[in-house]
Design a protein around this motif. Structure first.
Motif, PDB file in Angstrom:
ATOM      1  N   TRP A 360       0.840  -1.198   0.000  1.00  0.00           N
ATOM      2  CA  TRP A 360       0.000   0.000   0.000  1.00  0.00           C
ATOM      3  C   TRP A 360       0.876   1.249   0.000  1.00  0.00           C
ATOM      4  N   ALA A 361       0.205   2.391  -0.121  1.00  0.00           N
ATOM      5  CA  ALA A 361       0.894   3.677  -0.111  1.00  0.00           C
ATOM      6  C   ALA A 361       0.070   4.689   0.682  1.00  0.00           C
ATOM      7  N   VAL A 362       0.772   5.532   1.446  1.00  0.00           N
ATOM      8  CA  VAL A 362       0.176   6.726   2.040  1.00  0.00           C
ATOM      9  C   VAL A 362       0.869   7.924   1.412  1.00  0.00           C
ATOM     10  N   PHE A 363       0.099   8.789   0.783  1.00  0.00           N
ATOM     11  CA  PHE A 363       0.685   9.953   0.109  1.00  0.00           C
ATOM     12  C   PHE A 363       0.879  11.080   1.119  1.00  0.00           C
ATOM     13  N   LEU A 364       2.148  11.452   1.316  1.00  0.00           N
ATOM     14  CA  LEU A 364       2.476  12.547   2.218  1.00  0.00           C
ATOM     15  C   LEU A 364       2.321  13.891   1.517  1.00  0.00           C
ATOM     16  N   GLU A 365       2.391  13.845   0.215  1.00  0.00           N
ATOM     17  CA  GLU A 365       2.072  14.991  -0.655  1.00  0.00           C
ATOM     18  C   GLU A 365       1.379  14.423  -1.890  1.00  0.00           C
ATOM     19  N   ASP A 366       0.851  15.277  -2.751  1.00  0.00           N
ATOM     20  CA  ASP A 366       0.182  14.807  -3.972  1.00  0.00           C
ATOM     21  C   ASP A 366       1.142  13.959  -4.794  1.00  0.00           C
ATOM     22  N   GLY A 367       0.599  12.941  -5.479  1.00  0.00           N
ATOM     23  CA  GLY A 367       1.441  12.084  -6.303  1.00  0.00           C
ATOM     24  C   GLY A 367       0.623  11.161  -7.167  1.00  0.00           C
ATOM     25  N   LYS A 368       1.303  10.216  -7.821  1.00  0.00           N
ATOM     26  CA  LYS A 368       0.651   9.299  -8.750  1.00  0.00           C
ATOM     27  C   LYS A 368       1.351   7.955  -8.708  1.00  0.00           C
ATOM     28  N   LEU A 369       0.563   6.877  -8.686  1.00  0.00           N
ATOM     29  CA  LEU A 369       1.114   5.529  -8.704  1.00  0.00           C
ATOM     30  C   LEU A 369       1.420   5.090 -10.127  1.00  0.00           C
ATOM     31  N   PRO A 370       2.435   4.261 -10.335  1.00  0.00           N
ATOM     32  CA  PRO A 370       2.654   3.669 -11.659  1.00  0.00           C
ATOM     33  C   PRO A 370       1.415   2.895 -12.100  1.00  0.00           C
ATOM     34  N   LYS A 371       1.002   3.100 -13.342  1.00  0.00           N
ATOM     35  CA  LYS A 371      -0.208   2.469 -13.884  1.00  0.00           C
ATOM     36  C   LYS A 371      -1.425   2.743 -13.010  1.00  0.00           C
ATOM     37  N   GLY A 372      -1.418   3.898 -12.328  1.00  0.00           N
ATOM     38  CA  GLY A 372      -2.518   4.227 -11.432  1.00  0.00           C
ATOM     39  C   GLY A 372      -2.942   5.665 -11.592  1.00  0.00           C
ATOM     40  N   SER A 373      -3.834   6.071 -10.728  1.00  0.00           N
ATOM     41  CA  SER A 373      -4.389   7.413 -10.770  1.00  0.00           C
ATOM     42  C   SER A 373      -3.540   8.366  -9.947  1.00  0.00           C
TER      43      SER A 373
END
Length: 720
Positions: A360-373
């Motif tokens: 999983w991931a927790v975004f500490l700032e705005d970002g984007k996952l590979p092959k994701g939103s």
């Protein structure tokens, strides 16, 4: 010969009850259905189960238990578990709640039946460590050959089997997540058999193994991490429910949590954790996988605060995510690592989510996952893993299958740009691309994605290499090598991801605590985590079941004990590394000699000089890496030592050590007793085994009424 039954005879009967319960609308209707079911079972003598085999090893009891003797007249819940299994761990809070509601005197006994998956889990000392690590307080039997498992036709971990007071089958619950049914079935059974007069309130001889253990500085440390700039270490002191931040010389700078298990944000001194595992430190920030709280926490050392980034404090079942962190349920996070994903540097915290077999991931700032939103700051979301417990590699991250991922290491540079994963239940090392999300095999396991039993201890390439339940990984960018804690083989291994070659680096393969002349002569006991330090020159290893952090010097090929002092810091008042720490003294082991001295006449205003002379065992020397120390106390007469030094180091035993105490001008008692306790850490001079020696001196005082000056000396001697 008596005829016994198995779960196959129970399933048709219970299946009908389960269907009826699905249609029941109220708790009263459900209880009525269960009581009717129990009355039907009363006449079925064929549902009796076989007793435990003689000669099995028992924990938390005064001796072996029998369904026909000690457990007769009890409703017995058999918990078939194996300690590596995350689903089994998830079941323990349900059993604990049940035991809080109904005691042995009420007629309920929970018995853990340990039926090993891995060969390493068959050894009693390893089961014992797991019982301590997971705070299991009910009886546990080590059914290492899984005889009862086979006789009852148990199919998977965990399985609960509920027995009546005659050792008769009542119910079975397979898997986790059945708390409501467990409580319903058990309460109804206790009520039913109490009305029949079949319950007995006798004790069964519970004797907790943990009560016989001496204290230790660390308790089952799960993970260790290092900040390459400050060289500070973060240690998950898992069994003490705390996180330690220490200097690279072992001085404790901050101790966060630890008074008890729990969930509490706030200042460093009041925050609480529950069996934390993964830690990541950068600057004044420590991220924590607060495993048994099902939370991700952040320790801000500069502000002196602990906050929750993700999780709701209860185990979640969501396998997709997407909510803001504090509203997103998660399940048994086991490791964390800071990284970047489609945005600024360090904008995401990657999580090994062991409970749902995902990353999983927790975004500490705005970002984007590979092959994701794209995701906004604070979002907590699944990155990889279908949620099925598998060894399935796939170019699409959501279609890949992981099996209890327990360790993460970031390799951000090309050509890697990936996360390396210690996938414990498949006994593999996997990689997860941060470019396209592809999950690939590195070493271990086998090609069949459904075979989670392809484990062993074999050096080799790719699937020819075999591991056994690896829990930790660490990446060395300077050499492009991956280090692995091959936990159930009690070894440290090194993997070249370019060639997929895997080989032993350190460890004998035996679960022990020996410091040998070289890497392969030194031993570990289920090491859980490790990190690379000093530009690839050192490895710090969390040697979990030995309760140590160990240092592997990759240049000299020597293993040493990391010298964590017994100092413990009230983190609320610590702002810099130079702040004076207060040493917290452990309790004396029961085996420690206590030497009673004759009463010493002194007067108010005089100094007492205690000259301490200790002799080490022949062929040993003081261990520099683990500082020896003394502690002075006056129980019930604390006024005697107020404002004076009450602890200090023992660095040299070649001559007596002088410890001074001043008698106040106005003593509050005429016959106080001083206690001088010593903790000495020594190793064999030629290398090898290290040991702790403890001795205590009690020195009664006779304080005269006339005030005098000068010094009164006393000699305290002991040979270990």
């Amino acid at each position: 010969m008596a005829s016994y039954s198995s779960l196959s005879a129970l399933f048709p009967l219970q299946s009908q009850l389960d269907c009826e319960l699905d249609d029941a609308a109220t708790p009263e209707e459900k209880e009525k259905l269960v009581l009717q079911y129990l009355r039907k079972l009363d006449g079925k003598e064929e549902l009796r189960v076989p007793d435990f085999e003689p000669g099995l090893e028992w924990l938390n009891t005064e001796g072996p238990l029998s369904l026909q003797k000690e457990l007769a007249g009890k409703v017995v819940v058999l918990d078939f578990f194996t300690y590596c299994c995350i689903n089994c761990i998830h079941l323990l809070p349900d059993l604990h709640q049940l035991e809080q509601l109904h005691t042995v005197k009420d007629g309920l006994v929970v018995v853990g039946v340990h039926s090993a998956k891995f060969p390493n889990e068959k050894a009693l000392q390893n089961v014992r460590s797991a019982v301590l690590r997971y705070s299991i307080t009910h009886p546990v039997v080590n059914d290492s050959d899984a005889r009862l498992w086979q006789e009852l036709e148990v199919a998977c971990w965990p399985t609960l089997v509920i027995l009546g007071p005659r050792g008769n089958l009542l119910f079975s619950l397979v898997g986790e997540g059945h708390r409501e049914s467990l409580l319903l079935f058990t309460v109804a059974a206790l009520k039913h058999y109490k009305e029949q007069g079949l319950l007995r309130d006798h004790a069964v001889g519970i004797k907790l193994y943990r009560d016989s253990l001496p204290p230790s500085i660390l308790s089952f440390p799960g993970k260790v991490a290092v900040d390459p700039n400050s060289k500070k270490l973060a240690i998950a002191d898992t069994g003490h429910h705390r996180v330690l931040v220490v200097s690279n010389t072992g001085n404790v700078l901050h101790s966060v949590g630890g008074s008890k298990s729990g969930w509490k944000d706030g200042s460093l001194s009041e925050a609480l954790f529950s069996s934390p595992q993964g830690v990541f430190i950068k600057g004044d920030t420590v991220f924590v996988a607060d495993t048994e709280n099902h939370l991700i926490r952040k320790i801000d050392l500069s502000k002196g605060r602990v906050t929750t980034l993700a999780g709701i404090g209860q185990q979640g079942t969501d396998k997709e995510g997407g909510a803001m962190g504090p509203q997103q349920p998660i399940s048994s996070p086991w490791d964390v690592v800071l990284g970047s994903a489609g945005g600024m540097e360090d904008n995401v915290l990657w999580i090994a989510m062991a409970g749902t077999h995902q990353i999983w991931a927790v975004f500490l700032e705005d970002g984007k996952l590979p092959k994701g939103s794209e995701y906004g700051k604070g979002t907590c979301v699944r990155f990889a893993g279908s949620g099925n417990e598998e060894n399935r590699n796939n170019a699409y991250p959501h279609k890949a299958g992981l099996a209890q991922p327990s360790g993460l290491a970031l390799a951000p540079s090309q050509p890697w740009n990936c996360l390396f994963i210690a996938d414990s239940e498949s006994s593999t090392i996997r990689s997860l691309s941060l470019s396209d999300g592809a999950v690939k095999h590195v070493v271990g396991g086998e090609r069949d994605p459904l075979n989670l039993f392809a484990f062993g201890d074999v050096d080799g390439k790719g699937v020819d290499a075999k591991l056994q339940h690896p829990l930790g990984v660490a990446w060395d960018a300077s050499s492009s090598l991956l280090y692995v804690t091959d936990s159930y083989n009690h070894k440290i291994k090194v993997v070249d991801p370019k060639t997929k070659q895997c080989r032993v680096l350190a460890g004998t393969g035996e679960p022990s605590d020996v410091f040998g002349p070289g890497f392969t002569e030194s031993s570990f006991n289920e090491p859980g985590g490790l990190c690379v330090a000093e530009g690839g020159k050192l490895l710090y290893v969390a040697d979990t079941n030995n309760h140590h952090i160990k240092v592997l010097d990759l240049e000299t090929k020597k293993v040493s004990l990391f010298p964590i002092s017994v100092e413990e810091v009230d983190a609320l008042h610590v702002t810099t590394a130079s702040t004076t720490a207060v040493r917290k003294v452990p309790k004396l082991p029961k085996s420690a000699p206590v030497l009673s001295m004759t009463a010493l006449p002194v007067s108010a205003g005089q100094d007492i000089s205690m000259n301490l002379s200790l002799t080490l065992p022949a062929g040993t020397k003081l261990t520099k890496e683990a500082p020896s120390f003394w502690s002075l106390s006056a129980e019930g007469n604390e006024w005697l030592l107020e404002g004076q030094a009450v602890t200090g180091d023992i660095a040299n035993l070649s001559q007596p050590l002088s410890i001074t105490c001043s008698v106040p001008a106005q003593p509050q008692s005429t016959e106080p007793v001083l206690t001088l306790s010593t903790w000495v850490y020594c190793c064999l001079s030629e290398g090898g085994a290290c040991m702790m020696k403890v001795a205590s001196f009690t020195q009664p005082l006779l304080i005269g009424s006339e005030r005098k000056s000068g010094t009164v000396a006393v000699m305290l001697t002991h040979a270990f």
